[in-house]
Design an enzyme around this catalytic site. Structure first.
Site, PDB file in Angstrom:
ATOM      1  N   CYS A 158       0.835  -1.208   0.000  1.00 13.91           N
ATOM      2  CA  CYS A 158       0.000   0.000   0.000  1.00 13.91           C
ATOM      3  C   CYS A 158       0.869   1.257   0.000  1.00 13.91           C
ATOM      4  CB  CYS A 158      -0.939  -0.031   1.208  1.00 13.91           C
ATOM      5  SG  CYS A 158      -2.037   1.390   1.294  1.00 13.91           S
ATOM      6  N   CYS A 173      -0.518   4.140   2.056  1.00 17.31           N
ATOM      7  CA  CYS A 173      -0.364   3.935   3.506  1.00 17.31           C
ATOM      8  C   CYS A 173       1.075   4.167   3.937  1.00 17.31           C
ATOM      9  CB  CYS A 173      -0.730   2.506   3.900  1.00 17.31           C
ATOM     10  SG  CYS A 173      -2.270   1.925   3.210  1.00 17.31           S
ATOM     11  N   ASP A 174       2.028   3.621   3.193  1.00 17.15           N
ATOM     12  CA  ASP A 174       3.402   3.541   3.696  1.00 17.15           C
ATOM     13  C   ASP A 174       4.411   4.403   2.939  1.00 17.15           C
ATOM     14  OD1 ASP A 174       2.552   1.749   5.627  1.00 17.15           O
ATOM     15  OD2 ASP A 174       2.870   0.013   4.341  1.00 17.15           O
TER      16      ASP A 174
HETATM   17  C1  LIG Z   1       0.325  -3.905   5.237  1.00 17.10           C
HETATM   18  C2  LIG Z   1      -0.845  -2.943   5.150  1.00 17.10           C
HETATM   19  C3  LIG Z   1      -0.717  -1.681   5.702  1.00 17.10           C
HETATM   20  C4  LIG Z   1      -1.797  -0.825   5.654  1.00 17.10           C
HETATM   21  N1  LIG Z   1      -1.656   0.415   6.211  1.00 17.10           N
HETATM   22  C5  LIG Z   1      -2.684   1.270   6.192  1.00 17.10           C
HETATM   23  C6  LIG Z   1      -2.565   2.552   6.791  1.00 17.10           C
HETATM   24  O1  LIG Z   1      -1.509   2.927   7.317  1.00 17.10           O
HETATM   25  N2  LIG Z   1      -3.649   3.369   6.741  1.00 17.10           N
HETATM   26  C7  LIG Z   1      -4.807   3.014   6.136  1.00 17.10           C
HETATM   27  O2  LIG Z   1      -5.769   3.786   6.148  1.00 17.10           O
HETATM   28  N3  LIG Z   1      -4.954   1.802   5.548  1.00 17.10           N
HETATM   29  C8  LIG Z   1      -3.924   0.927   5.567  1.00 17.10           C
HETATM   30  N4  LIG Z   1      -4.036  -0.277   4.951  1.00 17.10           N
HETATM   31  C9  LIG Z   1      -5.314  -0.614   4.288  1.00 17.10           C
HETATM   32  C10 LIG Z   1      -6.345  -1.027   5.345  1.00 17.10           C
HETATM   33  O3  LIG Z   1      -5.780  -2.021   6.149  1.00 17.10           O
HETATM   34  C11 LIG Z   1      -7.618  -1.528   4.684  1.00 17.10           C
HETATM   35  O4  LIG Z   1      -8.128  -0.553   3.808  1.00 17.10           O
HETATM   36  C12 LIG Z   1      -8.675  -1.816   5.758  1.00 17.10           C
HETATM   37  O5  LIG Z   1      -8.177  -2.731   6.706  1.00 17.10           O
HETATM   38  C13 LIG Z   1      -9.946  -2.399   5.129  1.00 17.10           C
HETATM   39  O6  LIG Z   1     -10.821  -2.679   6.164  1.00 17.10           O
HETATM   40  P1  LIG Z   1     -12.019  -3.724   6.015  1.00 17.10           P
HETATM   41  O7  LIG Z   1     -12.711  -3.680   7.313  1.00 17.10           O
HETATM   42  O8  LIG Z   1     -12.761  -3.467   4.787  1.00 17.10           O
HETATM   43  O9  LIG Z   1     -11.325  -5.148   5.789  1.00 17.10           O
HETATM   44  P2  LIG Z   1     -10.101  -5.927   6.417  1.00 17.10           P
HETATM   45  O10 LIG Z   1      -9.253  -5.100   7.286  1.00 17.10           O
HETATM   46  O11 LIG Z   1      -9.498  -6.622   5.252  1.00 17.10           O
HETATM   47  O12 LIG Z   1     -10.824  -7.017   7.331  1.00 17.10           O
HETATM   48  C14 LIG Z   1     -11.550  -8.064   6.779  1.00 17.10           C
HETATM   49  C15 LIG Z   1     -12.066  -8.934   7.907  1.00 17.10           C
HETATM   50  O13 LIG Z   1     -12.966  -9.901   7.380  1.00 17.10           O
HETATM   51  C16 LIG Z   1     -12.720 -11.150   7.979  1.00 17.10           C
HETATM   52  N5  LIG Z   1     -13.274 -12.178   7.099  1.00 17.10           N
HETATM   53  C17 LIG Z   1     -12.967 -12.467   5.812  1.00 17.10           C
HETATM   54  N6  LIG Z   1     -13.729 -13.481   5.357  1.00 17.10           N
HETATM   55  C18 LIG Z   1     -14.553 -13.833   6.386  1.00 17.10           C
HETATM   56  C19 LIG Z   1     -15.574 -14.815   6.555  1.00 17.10           C
HETATM   57  N7  LIG Z   1     -15.923 -15.633   5.564  1.00 17.10           N
HETATM   58  N8  LIG Z   1     -16.188 -14.902   7.758  1.00 17.10           N
HETATM   59  C20 LIG Z   1     -15.874 -14.057   8.773  1.00 17.10           C
HETATM   60  N9  LIG Z   1     -14.937 -13.090   8.659  1.00 17.10           N
HETATM   61  C21 LIG Z   1     -14.272 -12.995   7.482  1.00 17.10           C
HETATM   62  C22 LIG Z   1     -11.209 -11.173   8.176  1.00 17.10           C
HETATM   63  O14 LIG Z   1     -10.842 -12.123   9.161  1.00 17.10           O
HETATM   64  C23 LIG Z   1     -10.982  -9.737   8.635  1.00 17.10           C
HETATM   65  O15 LIG Z   1     -11.210  -9.632  10.008  1.00 17.10           O
HETATM   66  C24 LIG Z   1      -3.005  -1.195   5.009  1.00 17.10           C
HETATM   67  C25 LIG Z   1      -3.135  -2.477   4.452  1.00 17.10           C
HETATM   68  C26 LIG Z   1      -2.068  -3.345   4.527  1.00 17.10           C
HETATM   69  C27 LIG Z   1      -2.212  -4.737   3.946  1.00 17.10           C
END
Ligand SMILES: Cc1cc2nc3c(=O)[nH]c(=O)nc-3n(C[C@H](O)[C@H](O)[C@H](O)COP(=O)(O)OP(=O)(O)OC[C@H]3O[C@@H](n4cnc5c(N)ncnc54)[C@H](O)[C@@H]3O)c2cc1C
Length: 330
Positions: free
Chosen positions: A141, A144-145
């Site tokens: 990302c 992000c980084d």
């Molecule tokens: C290395 C890294 C660094 C990042 N740094 C930043 C940052 O500094 N700032 C920023 O704003 N964004 C950052 N991001 C992006 C950010 O993490 C994502 O945009 C954000 O986490 C998305 O949130 P979400 O809730 O949509 O999904 P996610 O965080 O992807 O969470 C998905 C959830 O769904 C669950 N899940 C999946 N399938 C199932 C299922 N079938 N049943 C039950 N649960 C399930 C998973 O276990 C997880 O808990 C970063 C991403 C990465 C990979």
């Protein structure tokens, strides 16, 4: 399916920023949310040590700590957080009735509304050196980084629109960006290609792959392989950005919800409504453009408000039906 299924008002699938924000709002609206965390409790941010851009943390925050804070906040209002994976769903009642979800391939539950926040998973190359240095200079990302590599030399892998966009983003902050494209041309749109080729500090390398990421604890360099000539070249970099795409976690919703051709759930207009009444989607699972914690949290809030309004209408319609039936009976 047994006759005695547990019936809940709101099921939240996924425990990232979208899921927890939906939980906070849903719990405060008395929707009694039950959340299933999935295999990655806390979501993608638990894989990063520094989150610097989430509003409210003036000094930045460790990803896992931020997710623990969100969990505490959701639980403070009564969210029930359960460890478990939703492995199947039954949305066959398209009229806005009760939906069903199966937990860990064993227990079915019924939900009056469902918020899907299952996120997306970044694709990596799979090289051992790349995996070892994730969080030590290898990132998926740039937005992000990228800031952590201000004024430094970095590299980015990928040839699509996202890679092109992230390369130009990095070029604004960093000293030099080496861009590795596997084929002999980019897949990005002509306009994006033009942006890349006209940015002076992007060094574009076609037919080039990562051979190895150099460094023990942190990225110190990159060995590249030119697939045409077989030549290897080593450069000094401090950050490596992988921009070869994301996979939305939507396998269990295939053919149950409308999705785009890459598997992202399609939501209606400016809402989080899916094509099935009572089922809402928030976070990265329905957003391939912004993919940030704060935007995921924002749509999590929207999903809870959409669910709350939906249930209010369903309940008032049910009330009207009861009244009408009583009048007819009288
Ligand atoms: C290395 C890294 C660094 C990042 N740094 C930043 C940052 O500094 N700032 C920023 O704003 N964004 C950052 N991001 C992006 C950010 O993490 C994502 O945009 C954000 O986490 C998305 O949130 P979400 O809730 O949509 O999904 P996610 O965080 O992807 O969470 C998905 C959830 O769904 C669950 N899940 C999946 N399938 C199932 C299922 N079938 N049943 C039950 N649960 C399930 C998973 O276990 C997880 O808990 C970063 C991403 C990465 C990979």
């Amino acid at each position: 399916m047994s006759d005695k299924l547990e019936r809940i008002k709101t099921l939240i699938i996924g425990s990232g920023p979208a899921g927890y924000t939906a939980a906070i709002y849903a719990a405060r609206a008395d929707l009694k949310p039950v959340m299933y965390t999935g295999l990655e409790p806390g979501g993608q941010l638990t894989t990063t040590t520094e989150v610097d851009n989430f509003p409210g943390y003036a000094d930045g925050v460790d990803g896992p700590k931020m997710m623990m804070d969100l969990q505490k906040q959701a639980e403070r209002f009564g969210t029930e957080v359960r460890i478990g994976m939703i492995t199947e769903v039954d949305f066959s009642d398209k009229t806005g009735g009760i939906h069903k979800a199966c937990v860990d391939n064993s227990t079915w539950i019924e939900a009056e509304s469902i918020i899907i926040s299952t996120g997306a998973t970044a694709r990596y190359l799979g090289l051992p050196s790349e995996q070892r240095l994730r969080g030590g200079g290898v990132s998926a990302c740039a937005v992000c980084d990228g800031f952590f590599y201000k004024g430094q030399d970095v590299a980015i892998v990928g040839g699509g629109d996202t890679a092109a966009e992230e390369a130009t983003y990095l070029a604004n902050i960093c000293n030099k960006v080496t861009m590795l494209v596997r084929g002999d041309q980019m897949r990005a749109s002509k306009a994006m290609q033009h942006r890349v080729t006209s940015t002076k500090n992007i060094d574009l390398r076609y037919n080039t792959e990562v051979d190895e990421v150099i460094g023990e604890q942190v990225v110190e360099g990159l060995r590249m392989l030119n697939k045409e000539t077989g030549e290897k070249e080593q450069i000094e970099i401090t950050g490596l950005f992988i921009a070869i795409g994301h996979k939305p976690n939507t396998d269990i919703f295939k053919e149950k919800l409308t999705m785009d051709d890459t598997g992202y759930i399609i939501t209606e207009g400016k809402s989080t409504k899916t094509n099935v009444p009572g089922v809402f989607a928030s976070g990265d699972v329905q957003d391939k453009i912004y993919r940030q914690a704060v935007t995921a949290a924002g749509t999590g809030c929207m999903a809870a408000l959409d669910a709350e309004r939906y249930l209010a209408v369903v309940e008032s319609e049910e009330g009207e039906e009861v009244k009408t039936t009583k009048k007819v009976e009288a």
